[in-house]
Design an enzyme around this catalytic site. Structure first.
Site, PDB file in Angstrom:
ATOM      1  N   SER A   1      58.339 -31.332  69.259  1.00 41.32           N
ATOM      2  CA  SER A   1      57.882 -31.720  70.434  1.00 41.32           C
ATOM      3  C   SER A   1      57.844 -30.537  71.597  1.00 41.32           C
ATOM      4  CB  SER A   1      58.582 -32.958  71.334  1.00 41.32           C
ATOM      5  OG  SER A   1      58.367 -34.093  70.192  1.00 41.32           O
ATOM      6  N   GLN A   2      57.138 -30.244  72.503  1.00 40.67           N
ATOM      7  CA  GLN A   2      57.120 -29.307  73.526  1.00 40.67           C
ATOM      8  C   GLN A   2      58.386 -29.658  74.326  1.00 40.67           C
ATOM      9  OE1 GLN A   2      54.372 -29.957  76.498  1.00 40.67           O
ATOM     10  NE2 GLN A   2      54.865 -27.985  77.585  1.00 40.67           N
TER      11      GLN A   2
END
Ligand code: SAH
Length: 260
Positions: A109-110
């Protein structure tokens, strides 16, 4: 007659060995000083990533909270070696504030989303947290120093096994990982003070709501793969009532289901 430096005497030989050792040590120390360690070379990109996260946090919609992301969470993000959670060859991009491919069509994920979700479940040192979607293990590693225990489930065996090995090698000792369908949660590990679902679900999985403690918080992206998804906060009051609130639009890979 012999003296200390006599090449053939045992004393002379020991002295020469000693000098060689001292010279080697001196070289090792000098060399270590001259070349920054690998760890240090990631420190600045990681600090820059934390600054980017802080900037993004200033523009959060009101529903997600206007107090930014806690310094406790940012400090942890500033320490976890994200370059060790991405595949070989993409380490150079590890500190961009972006999701990255980790194989099997999945992504790490970011970092901004990892920081935000960690902030929003309000961890405490005595909490037990469940994560659905271990992926690389990065989110679990960020949770690890903030809580008592992390239980995390990954449905893709190849990813789950790599994450188990990685988290063990990096000594995130309070993280338990298992391979399976996270839709059903992990009752033996719970109940949970917080639950993070890091893949988009069509609805909030009822087994997860059940495993949330009274007073607990769950964050789950709800929506379809191609349609809109909203990061949704599910709270269980002390009396056991459930409230849900959409916080902000997000984009996650889908929560898949084990064929049974
Ligand atoms: N949290 C991860 C990234 C999540 S990507 C990290 O920090 O790297 C979403 C992950 O959820 C993928 O690895 C995907 O395989 C996994 N996943 C999807 N459906 C799942 C399910 N039903 N149970 C457990 N994991 C699931």
């Amino acid at each position: 007659m012999s003296n200390f430096a006599d090449r053939k005497s045992p004393m002379g030989r020991s002295l020469r060995h000693l000098w060689r050792l001292v010279a080697l040590l001196a070289f090792a120390v000098t060399f270590d000083d001259a070349v920054p360690s690998q760890q240090d070379s990631w420190a600045e990109p990681r600090a820059a990533m934390v600054r980017t996260i802080q900037t993004h946090a200033a523009f959060l919609p009101e529903a997600a909270g206007t107090d930014g992301i806690s310094t406790t969470v940012l400090d942890v993000i500033g320490k976890v070696p994200r370059h060790q959670f991405v595949p070989e060859g993409v380490e150079g991009q590890a500190y961009a504030d972006a999701p990255l491919p980790i194989g099997y069509g999945q992504t790490i994920s970011q970092p901004f989303i990892v920081a935000l979700m960690t902030h929003l479940i309000r961890t405490s040192p005595d909490s037990t947290v469940l994560e659905i979607g271990t992926g690389s293990g990065y989110q679990a590693a960020v949770l690890s120093p903030l809580v008592k225990a992390v239980c995390t489930i990954e449905i893709v065996p190849g990813l789950g096994e790599t994450a188990i090995r990685r988290l063990k090698e990096l000594r995130y000792d309070n993280v338990q990982t298992k391979v399976g369908d996270g839709y059903f949660g992990w009752p033996e590990c719970g109940p949970f003070d917080g639950i993070l679902v890091t893949a988009a679900a069509g609805h909030v999985p009822p087994p997860l709501v059940k495993q949330l403690k009274p007073g607990g918080r769950m964050l789950v992206p709800v929506g379809s793969v191609f349609g809109p998804q909203f990061l949704t906060l599910v709270e269980k009051t002390r009396g056991g009532q459930i409230t849900t609130r959409q916080l902000l639009p997000v984009s996650f890979v889908p929560l898949t289901r084990e064929s049974r």
